[in-house]
Design an enzyme around this catalytic site. Structure first.
Site, mmCIF file in Angstrom:
data_model
loop_
_atom_site.group_PDB
_atom_site.id
_atom_site.type_symbol
_atom_site.label_atom_id
_atom_site.label_comp_id
_atom_site.label_asym_id
_atom_site.label_seq_id
_atom_site.Cartn_x
_atom_site.Cartn_y
_atom_site.Cartn_z
ATOM 1 N N ILE A 19 43.263 46.952 41.677
ATOM 2 C CA ILE A 19 42.005 47.489 42.208
ATOM 3 C C ILE A 19 42.228 48.853 42.879
ATOM 4 C CG2 ILE A 19 40.185 47.065 43.931
ATOM 5 C CD1 ILE A 19 40.745 43.984 43.413
ATOM 6 N N ASP A 65 55.934 50.227 53.494
ATOM 7 C CA ASP A 65 55.949 48.769 53.381
ATOM 8 C C ASP A 65 55.105 48.193 54.520
ATOM 9 O OD1 ASP A 65 56.375 46.087 53.254
ATOM 10 O OD2 ASP A 65 58.561 46.194 53.157
ATOM 11 N N ARG A 126 42.878 51.699 63.749
ATOM 12 C CA ARG A 126 43.075 52.363 65.037
ATOM 13 C C ARG A 126 43.674 53.757 64.866
ATOM 14 N NH1 ARG A 126 46.397 49.586 69.765
ATOM 15 N NH2 ARG A 126 48.147 50.024 68.393
ATOM 16 N N SER A 144 38.425 42.564 51.265
ATOM 17 C CA SER A 144 38.728 41.189 51.642
ATOM 18 C C SER A 144 38.755 40.343 50.371
ATOM 19 C CB SER A 144 37.695 40.702 52.668
ATOM 20 O OG SER A 144 37.998 39.400 53.061
ATOM 21 N N TYR A 158 46.576 32.757 52.373
ATOM 22 C CA TYR A 158 45.869 33.935 51.843
ATOM 23 C C TYR A 158 44.419 33.925 52.325
ATOM 24 C CZ TYR A 158 43.663 37.110 48.506
ATOM 25 O OH TYR A 158 42.929 38.137 47.936
ATOM 26 N N LYS A 162 42.373 36.582 54.840
ATOM 27 C CA LYS A 162 41.185 37.323 54.392
ATOM 28 C C LYS A 162 39.971 36.967 55.251
ATOM 29 C CE LYS A 162 42.882 39.829 51.049
ATOM 30 N NZ LYS A 162 42.825 41.307 51.058
ATOM 31 N N VAL A 191 39.332 39.032 39.790
ATOM 32 C CA VAL A 191 39.347 40.321 39.089
ATOM 33 C C VAL A 191 40.689 40.394 38.371
ATOM 34 C CG1 VAL A 191 39.273 42.833 39.375
ATOM 35 C CG2 VAL A 191 37.891 41.386 40.875
HETATM 36 N N1 LIG Z 1 42.451 40.431 41.873
HETATM 37 C C1 LIG Z 1 41.675 39.564 42.484
HETATM 38 O O1 LIG Z 1 41.200 38.596 41.864
HETATM 39 C C2 LIG Z 1 41.330 39.748 43.933
HETATM 40 C C3 LIG Z 1 40.330 38.928 44.479
HETATM 41 C C4 LIG Z 1 39.995 39.081 45.812
HETATM 42 C C5 LIG Z 1 40.609 40.040 46.581
HETATM 43 N N2 LIG Z 1 41.586 40.816 46.048
HETATM 44 C C6 LIG Z 1 42.232 41.798 46.925
HETATM 45 O O2 LIG Z 1 42.261 43.061 46.307
HETATM 46 C C7 LIG Z 1 43.355 43.820 46.835
HETATM 47 C C8 LIG Z 1 44.129 44.443 45.680
HETATM 48 O O3 LIG Z 1 44.738 43.413 44.920
HETATM 49 P P1 LIG Z 1 44.908 43.468 43.339
HETATM 50 O O4 LIG Z 1 44.188 42.323 42.773
HETATM 51 O O5 LIG Z 1 44.609 44.836 42.851
HETATM 52 O O6 LIG Z 1 46.451 43.109 43.208
HETATM 53 P P2 LIG Z 1 47.757 43.963 42.913
HETATM 54 O O7 LIG Z 1 47.663 44.647 41.614
HETATM 55 O O8 LIG Z 1 48.880 43.023 43.171
HETATM 56 O O9 LIG Z 1 47.717 45.089 44.039
HETATM 57 C C9 LIG Z 1 48.173 44.874 45.351
HETATM 58 C C10 LIG Z 1 48.521 46.206 45.961
HETATM 59 O O10 LIG Z 1 48.920 45.977 47.320
HETATM 60 C C11 LIG Z 1 50.155 46.647 47.536
HETATM 61 N N3 LIG Z 1 50.996 45.913 48.482
HETATM 62 C C12 LIG Z 1 51.319 44.595 48.468
HETATM 63 N N4 LIG Z 1 52.198 44.328 49.452
HETATM 64 C C13 LIG Z 1 52.436 45.501 50.091
HETATM 65 C C14 LIG Z 1 53.267 45.875 51.167
HETATM 66 N N5 LIG Z 1 54.058 44.999 51.796
HETATM 67 N N6 LIG Z 1 53.259 47.163 51.567
HETATM 68 C C15 LIG Z 1 52.475 48.082 50.938
HETATM 69 N N7 LIG Z 1 51.671 47.787 49.904
HETATM 70 C C16 LIG Z 1 51.660 46.515 49.484
HETATM 71 C C17 LIG Z 1 50.844 46.683 46.175
HETATM 72 O O11 LIG Z 1 51.739 47.788 46.132
HETATM 73 P P3 LIG Z 1 53.349 47.653 45.960
HETATM 74 O O12 LIG Z 1 53.617 46.469 45.101
HETATM 75 O O13 LIG Z 1 53.728 48.963 45.331
HETATM 76 O O14 LIG Z 1 53.861 47.519 47.337
HETATM 77 C C18 LIG Z 1 49.663 46.889 45.239
HETATM 78 O O15 LIG Z 1 49.386 48.256 45.092
HETATM 79 C C19 LIG Z 1 44.179 42.848 47.684
HETATM 80 O O16 LIG Z 1 43.896 43.029 49.058
HETATM 81 C C20 LIG Z 1 43.690 41.489 47.227
HETATM 82 O O17 LIG Z 1 43.850 40.508 48.210
HETATM 83 C C21 LIG Z 1 41.957 40.690 44.738
#
Ligand SMILES: NC(=O)c1ccc[n+]([C@@H]2O[C@H](COP(=O)([O-])OP(=O)(O)OC[C@H]3O[C@@H](n4cnc5c(N)ncnc54)[C@H](OP(=O)(O)O)[C@@H]3O)[C@@H](O)[C@H]2O)c1
Length: 291
Positions: A19, A65, A126, A144, A158, A162, A191
């Site tokens: 996303i 990180d 902040r 979220s 998780y 959220k 997603v």
């Molecule tokens: N996909 C879904 O169905 C869904 C549904 C509801 C909410 N969300 C939310 O949407 C957001 C994006 O998720 P996504 O689905 O796009 O998954 P994703 O492709 O796994 O993306 C997660 C992102 O968060 C970063 N991240 C994770 N841990 C980190 C850390 N310790 N430090 C810095 N960056 C970190 C990752 O970067 P690095 O790996 O490079 O660190 C990656 O860019 C999340 O907050 C997730 O909870 C997703």
């Protein structure tokens, strides 16, 4: 007051995939200058190149990180230094973990998840909101999840993180109501991303997803841009899941019924993300290498 994206500056966390990556591209197309963040430098560099190749302003790559306490605050300061100011903060980075409450409890993995999903967005808020208040212009976008409303067995940490973020987001809106700052609360349902691929390997994950619509990152990114432009307060995507947010008691009951029979005696801790456990990495790789 309408939020002008063109010519303004945004920090997007979790921009290296899913996303956040799609949203960073959309914000760049809308004319914003960006700082893009995540842990994977290669993935951020390739995103920066894609944006430049498409005619956008070269983004600043800031690896961080966010599971490490203090990193979010430092990232905020680095973004201001690199961009001059931040008008739009997108708290998108997030991670999941599969495992029952009695297995995961308050172990390091659980604390890492909360640092990433909850404390870091608050620390970034902040770090960046005072500057926005000073200019009386800006927006905070918190990604979220619909999981904030509907817990499911083996994914409680998780959902809890959220739920905390969702409440913090609505609190922030109240605390900023005498300003022109905008708070956009986004609650995605399923997603198609690497994180969703990981969720499918958590026992019961496939079963819960079977009856739900799926969204895609490009459409969600467009909706976030529209939400910023129109100053939408909150939305669920896909929209057909909005009922979950409005009728939480029924949604929780429906999830409880849908997850009957899930083996809650499973003793594994399934850490997600690009530095997660073997099962998550395999699911993520299969998603990334799909045809
Ligand atoms: N996909 C879904 O169905 C869904 C549904 C509801 C909410 N969300 C939310 O949407 C957001 C994006 O998720 P996504 O689905 O796009 O998954 P994703 O492709 O796994 O993306 C997660 C992102 O968060 C970063 N991240 C994770 N841990 C980190 C850390 N310790 N430090 C810095 N960056 C970190 C990752 O970067 P690095 O790996 O490079 O660190 C990656 O860019 C999340 O907050 C997730 O909870 C997703």
């Amino acid at each position: 007051m309408k939020i002008e994206l063109k010519g303004n500056k945004a920090l997007v966390t979790g921009a290296s995939s899913g996303i956040g990556r799609a949203l960073a591209k959309s914000l760049a197309r809308a004319g914003m200058g960006l700082a893009i963040s995540g842990r994977r430098k290669d993935a951020l560099d390739s995103l920066a190149k894609e944006i430049v190749d498409a005619g956008g302003e070269a983004p600043v790559v800031l690896t961080a990180d966010l599971s490490q306490r203090g990193e979010a605050e430092r990232l905020g300061a680095r973004a201001i230094e690199a961009l001059g100011r931040v008008d739009v903060l997108v708290n998108n980075a997030g991670v999941g973990i599969g495992g029952s409450q009695v297995v995961v409890a308050d172990d390091d993995e659980a604390r890492t998840l909360f640092e990433t999903n909850y404390w870091s967005p608050l620390a970034l808020t902040r770090a960046l909101v005072p500057g926005m208040r000073h200019r009386n212009r800006g927006a905070i976008v918190n990604i979220s999840s619909i999981g904030s409303v509907t817990p499911m067995p083996l994914a409680g940490h998780y959902s809890s993180s959220k739920a905390a973020l969702s409440l913090a987001t609505e609190t922030l809106r109240m605390e900023l109501r005498d300003t022109d700052l905008h708070v956009l609360h986004v609650l995605p349902g399923p997603v198609e991303t690497g994180m969703l691929a990981e969720f499918k390997v958590v026992p019961g994950g496939e079963k819960v997803l079977a009856s739900m619509p799926r969204g895609n990152v490009e459409t969600l990114a467009k909706k976030i841009i529209r939400g910023l432009e129109k100053r939408t307060r909150a939305f669920v995507y896909p929209g057909s899941l909005a009922i979950v947010r409005h009728l939480p008691t029924i949604a929780v009951r429906a999830t409880a019924i849908a997850t009957r029979g899930v083996d809650v005696s499973d003793q594994r801790k399934l850490m997600g993300g690009s530095s997660g456990g073997e099962l998550a990495l395999k699911a993520r790789a299969a998603f990334e290498n799909r045809a």
